[in-house]
Scaffold this active site. Structure first.
Site, PDB file in Angstrom:
ATOM      1  N   CYS A   1       1.517  46.643  11.757  1.00  0.00           N
ATOM      2  CA  CYS A   1       2.301  45.890  12.748  1.00  0.00           C
ATOM      3  C   CYS A   1       3.666  45.499  12.181  1.00  0.00           C
ATOM      4  O   CYS A   1       3.746  44.840  11.142  1.00  0.00           O
ATOM      5  CB  CYS A   1       1.533  44.630  13.153  1.00  0.00           C
ATOM      6  SG  CYS A   1       2.436  43.569  14.294  1.00  0.00           S
TER       7      CYS A   1
ATOM      8  N   THR B   1       4.391  41.695  11.415  1.00  0.00           N
ATOM      9  CA  THR B   1       3.493  41.048  10.460  1.00  0.00           C
ATOM     10  C   THR B   1       3.889  41.476   9.057  1.00  0.00           C
ATOM     11  O   THR B   1       4.121  42.653   8.820  1.00  0.00           O
ATOM     12  CB  THR B   1       2.034  41.457  10.747  1.00  0.00           C
ATOM     13  OG1 THR B   1       1.706  41.118  12.101  1.00  0.00           O
ATOM     14  CG2 THR B   1       1.064  40.763   9.814  1.00  0.00           C
TER      15      THR B   1
ATOM     16  N   GLY C   1      -3.908  27.552  13.507  1.00  0.00           N
ATOM     17  CA  GLY C   1      -2.917  28.590  13.299  1.00  0.00           C
ATOM     18  C   GLY C   1      -2.260  28.893  14.625  1.00  0.00           C
ATOM     19  O   GLY C   1      -2.889  28.764  15.673  1.00  0.00           O
TER      20      GLY C   1
ATOM     21  N   LYS D   1       2.445  29.176   9.220  1.00  0.00           N
ATOM     22  CA  LYS D   1       1.949  29.132  10.592  1.00  0.00           C
ATOM     23  C   LYS D   1       0.583  28.465  10.703  1.00  0.00           C
ATOM     24  O   LYS D   1      -0.070  28.541  11.730  1.00  0.00           O
ATOM     25  CB  LYS D   1       1.882  30.548  11.152  1.00  0.00           C
ATOM     26  CG  LYS D   1       3.244  31.229  11.136  1.00  0.00           C
ATOM     27  CD  LYS D   1       3.155  32.680  11.457  1.00  0.00           C
ATOM     28  CE  LYS D   1       4.497  33.342  11.245  1.00  0.00           C
ATOM     29  NZ  LYS D   1       4.432  34.769  11.398  1.00  0.00           N
TER      30      LYS D   1
ATOM     31  N   ALA E   1      -0.645  43.954   8.438  1.00  0.00           N
ATOM     32  CA  ALA E   1       0.738  44.018   7.957  1.00  0.00           C
ATOM     33  C   ALA E   1       1.169  45.449   7.650  1.00  0.00           C
ATOM     34  O   ALA E   1       2.347  45.782   7.767  1.00  0.00           O
ATOM     35  CB  ALA E   1       0.913  43.139   6.726  1.00  0.00           C
TER      36      ALA E   1
ATOM     37  N   THR F   1       3.445  37.799  15.168  1.00  0.00           N
ATOM     38  CA  THR F   1       2.717  37.387  13.973  1.00  0.00           C
ATOM     39  C   THR F   1       1.284  37.885  14.031  1.00  0.00           C
ATOM     40  O   THR F   1       0.873  38.510  15.005  1.00  0.00           O
ATOM     41  CB  THR F   1       2.722  35.847  13.850  1.00  0.00           C
ATOM     42  OG1 THR F   1       2.375  35.511  12.520  1.00  0.00           O
ATOM     43  CG2 THR F   1       1.784  35.190  14.813  1.00  0.00           C
TER      44      THR F   1
ATOM     45  N   SER G   1       0.668  39.685  17.476  1.00  0.00           N
ATOM     46  CA  SER G   1       0.908  41.110  17.692  1.00  0.00           C
ATOM     47  C   SER G   1       0.015  42.003  16.844  1.00  0.00           C
ATOM     48  O   SER G   1      -0.324  43.105  17.254  1.00  0.00           O
ATOM     49  CB  SER G   1       2.371  41.435  17.440  1.00  0.00           C
ATOM     50  OG  SER G   1       2.727  41.061  16.131  1.00  0.00           O
TER      51      SER G   1
END
Length: 180
Positions: free
Chosen positions: A166, A169, A51, A39, A163, A7, A130
């Site tokens: 990764c 994500t 988080g 999250k 995002a 995440t 990540s």
């Protein structure tokens, strides 16, 4: 510090506001299990926002423990974070948990890990997961070169950049503001 593959969570303090955000992707191995996981957790009516990255069950256990510490230490977030990190590191059951947390209130942003770490990040930017280094790099650039942006805009754009890079994500973002 533990590297969590799963995440991206980022928190930023900028121009008097504190905002934390996370993507919504949950993965099982190399498969997307769910794309809309929340999250972030709001504690104490929005005065503290947390988080997490890592195993969801482990994170919920840690969130419960953190809330216990808040109750035991008069809602002092920093003291509660330190006490959680100590217990997490030394307790036989807790030491096996695979997660990390960011906790934020109006005064502090902290990263907590199972290694006993409680880190106050530089530049009022914290990130875990990540995609954390992508989000952190983007946030640092925005703070330096686009200071007119709000903390929320910085968090949103940092997560979107992460995002884009990764694979753990996604673009289903949840963003919360510390309110007190």
């Amino acid at each position: 510090m533990t590297k969590i593959k799963s995440t991206t969570v980022v928190a930023i303090r900028h121009n008097g506001e504190v905002v934390i955000g996370a993507d919504g992707q949950a993965t099982l191995g190399n498969t997307i299990a769910k794309s809309s996981v929340k999250k972030l957790r709001i504690l104490q009516g929005g005065k503290i926002v947390t988080g997490f990255a890592g195993s969801t069950a482990d994170a919920f256990t840690l969130l419960d423990k953190f809330e216990e510490k808040l109750g035991a230490f008069g809602n002092n977030m920093k003291r509660s974070a330190v006490e959680l990190a100590k217990e997490w590191r030394t307790d036989r059951m807790l030491s096996k948990l695979e997660a990390m947390m960011i906790v934020a209130d109006k005064d502090d942003i902290l990263i907590i890990s199972g290694n006993g770490d409680v880190i106050e990040p530089d530049l009022n930017i914290a990130s875990i997961g990540s995609g954390s280094m992508y989000a952190q790099s983007a946030a640092r650039a925005m703070k330096q070169f686009a200071p007119h942006m709000t903390a929320e805009e910085m968090v949103r754009e940092s997560l979107n950049i992460a995002a884009d890079i990764c694979i753990y994500t996604n673009h289903n973002l949840v963003i919360e503001r510390v309110t007190g």
